[in-house]
Design a protein around this motif. Structure first.
Motif, PDB file in Angstrom:
ATOM      1  N   THR A   1       0.838  -1.196   0.000  1.00 38.58           N
ATOM      2  CA  THR A   1       0.000   0.000   0.000  1.00 38.58           C
ATOM      3  C   THR A   1       0.874   1.247   0.000  1.00 38.58           C
ATOM      4  O   THR A   1       1.710   1.416   0.890  1.00 38.58           O
ATOM      5  CB  THR A   1      -0.922   0.021   1.230  1.00 38.58           C
ATOM      6  OG1 THR A   1      -1.765  -1.136   1.211  1.00 38.58           O
ATOM      7  CG2 THR A   1      -1.785   1.277   1.239  1.00 38.58           C
ATOM      8  N   LEU A   2       0.687   2.085  -0.987  1.00 34.56           N
ATOM      9  CA  LEU A   2       1.419   3.349  -1.083  1.00 34.56           C
ATOM     10  C   LEU A   2       0.622   4.436  -0.384  1.00 34.56           C
ATOM     11  O   LEU A   2      -0.523   4.711  -0.747  1.00 34.56           O
ATOM     12  CB  LEU A   2       1.646   3.715  -2.548  1.00 34.56           C
ATOM     13  CG  LEU A   2       2.317   5.061  -2.835  1.00 34.56           C
ATOM     14  CD1 LEU A   2       3.723   5.084  -2.240  1.00 34.56           C
ATOM     15  CD2 LEU A   2       2.370   5.325  -4.335  1.00 34.56           C
ATOM     16  N   LYS A   3       1.212   5.055   0.636  1.00 30.78           N
ATOM     17  CA  LYS A   3       0.540   6.119   1.377  1.00 30.78           C
ATOM     18  C   LYS A   3       0.917   7.467   0.778  1.00 30.78           C
ATOM     19  O   LYS A   3       2.033   7.947   0.934  1.00 30.78           O
ATOM     20  CB  LYS A   3       0.934   6.051   2.856  1.00 30.78           C
ATOM     21  CG  LYS A   3       0.450   4.779   3.545  1.00 30.78           C
ATOM     22  CD  LYS A   3       0.786   4.790   5.026  1.00 30.78           C
ATOM     23  CE  LYS A   3       0.252   3.536   5.710  1.00 30.78           C
ATOM     24  NZ  LYS A   3       0.557   3.527   7.161  1.00 30.78           N
TER      25      LYS A   3
ATOM     26  N   ASN B   1       3.510  18.249   7.010  1.00 24.90           N
ATOM     27  CA  ASN B   1       3.643  17.770   8.393  1.00 24.90           C
ATOM     28  C   ASN B   1       3.533  16.255   8.461  1.00 24.90           C
ATOM     29  O   ASN B   1       4.286  15.595   9.191  1.00 24.90           O
ATOM     30  CB  ASN B   1       2.575  18.412   9.283  1.00 24.90           C
ATOM     31  CG  ASN B   1       2.787  19.904   9.479  1.00 24.90           C
ATOM     32  OD1 ASN B   1       3.897  20.416   9.294  1.00 24.90           O
ATOM     33  ND2 ASN B   1       1.733  20.617   9.845  1.00 24.90           N
ATOM     34  N   LYS B   2       2.603  15.683   7.707  1.00 19.07           N
ATOM     35  CA  LYS B   2       2.396  14.232   7.745  1.00 19.07           C
ATOM     36  C   LYS B   2       3.571  13.478   7.113  1.00 19.07           C
ATOM     37  O   LYS B   2       3.933  12.387   7.561  1.00 19.07           O
ATOM     38  CB  LYS B   2       1.080  13.871   7.054  1.00 19.07           C
ATOM     39  CG  LYS B   2      -0.158  14.291   7.841  1.00 19.07           C
ATOM     40  CD  LYS B   2      -1.438  13.889   7.132  1.00 19.07           C
ATOM     41  CE  LYS B   2      -2.677  14.407   7.868  1.00 19.07           C
ATOM     42  NZ  LYS B   2      -2.825  13.828   9.207  1.00 19.07           N
ATOM     43  N   VAL B   3       4.160  14.037   6.064  1.00 21.33           N
ATOM     44  CA  VAL B   3       5.353  13.416   5.474  1.00 21.33           C
ATOM     45  C   VAL B   3       6.499  13.472   6.477  1.00 21.33           C
ATOM     46  O   VAL B   3       7.231  12.490   6.674  1.00 21.33           O
ATOM     47  CB  VAL B   3       5.752  14.109   4.158  1.00 21.33           C
ATOM     48  CG1 VAL B   3       7.101  13.580   3.656  1.00 21.33           C
ATOM     49  CG2 VAL B   3       4.690  13.902   3.094  1.00 21.33           C
TER      50      VAL B   3
ATOM     51  N   GLU C   1       4.199   8.376   2.891  1.00 22.53           N
ATOM     52  CA  GLU C   1       5.469   8.056   2.249  1.00 22.53           C
ATOM     53  C   GLU C   1       5.905   9.157   1.295  1.00 22.53           C
ATOM     54  O   GLU C   1       7.101   9.405   1.115  1.00 22.53           O
ATOM     55  CB  GLU C   1       5.346   6.739   1.485  1.00 22.53           C
ATOM     56  CG  GLU C   1       5.127   5.528   2.358  1.00 22.53           C
ATOM     57  CD  GLU C   1       4.967   4.270   1.539  1.00 22.53           C
ATOM     58  OE1 GLU C   1       5.993   3.602   1.270  1.00 22.53           O
ATOM     59  OE2 GLU C   1       3.827   3.958   1.150  1.00 22.53           O
ATOM     60  N   ILE C   2       4.927   9.807   0.665  1.00 21.06           N
ATOM     61  CA  ILE C   2       5.235  10.863  -0.290  1.00 21.06           C
ATOM     62  C   ILE C   2       4.075  11.858  -0.318  1.00 21.06           C
ATOM     63  O   ILE C   2       2.915  11.472  -0.130  1.00 21.06           O
ATOM     64  CB  ILE C   2       5.490  10.289  -1.706  1.00 21.06           C
ATOM     65  CG1 ILE C   2       6.000  11.385  -2.655  1.00 21.06           C
ATOM     66  CG2 ILE C   2       4.268   9.582  -2.255  1.00 21.06           C
ATOM     67  CD1 ILE C   2       6.561  10.835  -3.963  1.00 21.06           C
TER      68      ILE C   2
ATOM     69  N   TYR D   1       6.872  17.080  -5.412  1.00 21.84           N
ATOM     70  CA  TYR D   1       6.682  15.873  -4.603  1.00 21.84           C
ATOM     71  C   TYR D   1       7.739  15.899  -3.507  1.00 21.84           C
ATOM     72  O   TYR D   1       8.884  16.328  -3.726  1.00 21.84           O
ATOM     73  CB  TYR D   1       6.689  14.586  -5.418  1.00 21.84           C
ATOM     74  CG  TYR D   1       7.941  14.228  -6.184  1.00 21.84           C
ATOM     75  CD1 TYR D   1       9.059  13.688  -5.546  1.00 21.84           C
ATOM     76  CD2 TYR D   1       7.983  14.353  -7.572  1.00 21.84           C
ATOM     77  CE1 TYR D   1      10.187  13.314  -6.261  1.00 21.84           C
ATOM     78  CE2 TYR D   1       9.093  13.985  -8.296  1.00 21.84           C
ATOM     79  CZ  TYR D   1      10.198  13.459  -7.628  1.00 21.84           C
ATOM     80  OH  TYR D   1      11.312  13.098  -8.336  1.00 21.84           O
ATOM     81  N   VAL D   2       7.324  15.490  -2.322  1.00 25.87           N
ATOM     82  CA  VAL D   2       8.137  15.651  -1.128  1.00 25.87           C
ATOM     83  C   VAL D   2       8.262  14.319  -0.398  1.00 25.87           C
ATOM     84  O   VAL D   2       7.270  13.586  -0.241  1.00 25.87           O
ATOM     85  CB  VAL D   2       7.504  16.687  -0.170  1.00 25.87           C
ATOM     86  CG1 VAL D   2       8.355  16.872   1.072  1.00 25.87           C
ATOM     87  CG2 VAL D   2       7.310  18.016  -0.889  1.00 25.87           C
ATOM     88  N   THR D   3       9.489  13.995   0.027  1.00 32.63           N
ATOM     89  CA  THR D   3       9.737  12.792   0.820  1.00 32.63           C
ATOM     90  C   THR D   3      10.567  13.155   2.048  1.00 32.63           C
ATOM     91  O   THR D   3      11.195  14.209   2.091  1.00 32.63           O
ATOM     92  CB  THR D   3      10.484  11.719   0.007  1.00 32.63           C
ATOM     93  OG1 THR D   3      11.706  12.290  -0.501  1.00 32.63           O
ATOM     94  CG2 THR D   3       9.643  11.222  -1.149  1.00 32.63           C
TER      95      THR D   3
END
Length: 296
Positions: free
Chosen positions: A93-95, A135-137, A143-144, A269-271
């Motif tokens: 599962t990709l979050k 904040n969640k990343v 994940e992204i 896109y942020v990681t």
């Protein structure tokens, strides 16, 4: 050890043993035993509990463990997903998190293409404003993230993938002046629909209003693009929005086709920095670069 760390993370995030137990589907005594086990293994106090063991105060060692525990559990879950996946097949599962503009106008087609290419891959999608996604990343809850605001952070990595343009949109019943020299007065006399603080669109709108010296007659703050569109169609008003909205051709909405009153921005896109990216995240980033022209 992993189960104990999961319990510790939930207790800290919920600030309550009972709530943590419910989320983990464990008994409250089992969660307490997990915390006691960690304290015994590490030979330190992590939580200063009250007599009823409901509320607590995190110690300095507890704060260190909380930060590391989320990284350890994230890496562990990623390792399990990788082991369970076949060599040539992307599973798990990709979050993903996305800002409201990206989530509404770009993400559906991105996920459609991803599903076509990797049918065994599942998604867990969060749509919130850009600051919330960042904040969640950062907290490894996603994940992204796909956001529409510029960031300067040594904890996050960002890469631009799309160039967007914002322009003025207004209710069809309004009639802007033909002479651009009168735009300023026209804008000052209108009701402006704005997104909430933390939104990338709101950030650029504030910049636009300040840059052009516009002081709206009235401001209405709305928490989603959908509400702004519907309000714009029903109440004489003005907003500053992505040209992506124009492509959907909503009735009752017109656009000011004047490049002098447009602004461009980048979507990123942020990681999380320092985290080994899963195969799921890597193929998602590769798809973004394939779908959209490179931007600087």
């Amino acid at each position: 050890m992993i189960d104990e760390l999961r319990s510790f993370i939930q207790v800290v995030e919920n600030q309550n043993f009972t709530k943590a137990a419910k989320k983990l589907k464990l008994s409250q005594p089992a969660v307490s035993l997990h915390i006691l086990g960690l304290e015994k293994q590490l030979d330190t106090k992590l939580i200063l509990r009250s007599n009823k063991e409901k509320n607590f105060l995190l110690t300095s060692d507890g704060e260190i463990l909380f930060k590391r525990a989320k990284e350890i559990v994230h890496q562990y879950d990623d390792m399990i997903n990788e082991i369970k996946s076949h060599a040539m097949e992307v599973k798990g599962t990709l979050k993903i998190g996305a800002s409201l503009t990206i989530g509404e106008y770009l993400l559906p087609s991105i996920l459609g293409e991803l599903s076509r290419l990797y049918p065994a891959l599942s998604f867990e999608v969060t749509i919130e404003n850009s600051q919330s996604i960042l904040n969640k990343v950062n907290q490894l809850e996603l994940e992204i993230g796909l956001v529409e605001t510029e960031i300067e952070s040594d904890q996050l990595n960002r890469v631009p993938f799309y160039r967007d343009v914002l322009q003025v949109a207004y209710t069809s019943s309004l009639v802007p002046p033909n002479n651009p020299e009168h735009y300023h007065q026209f804008f000052n006399e209108q009701v402006w629909l704005l997104r909430e603080s933390g939104s990338g669109t709101r950030e650029r709108t504030d910049f636009f209003l300040e840059n052009y010296g516009i002081t709206p007659y009235r401001r209405i703050i709305l928490g989603s693009n959908y509400i702004i569109k519907e309000t714009l169609r029903q109440q004489p008003s003005v907003t500053f929005t992505s040209t992506l909205m124009k492509k959907q051709k909503f009735e009752g909405i017109e656009y000011l086709e004047d490049e002098g009153y447009q602004l461009s921005r980048l979507f990123y896109y942020v990681t999380k920095d320092g985290v080994v990216l899963s195969k799921r995240v890597q193929i998602f980033m590769a798809l973004l670069q394939e779908l959209y022209e490179p931007v600087k």
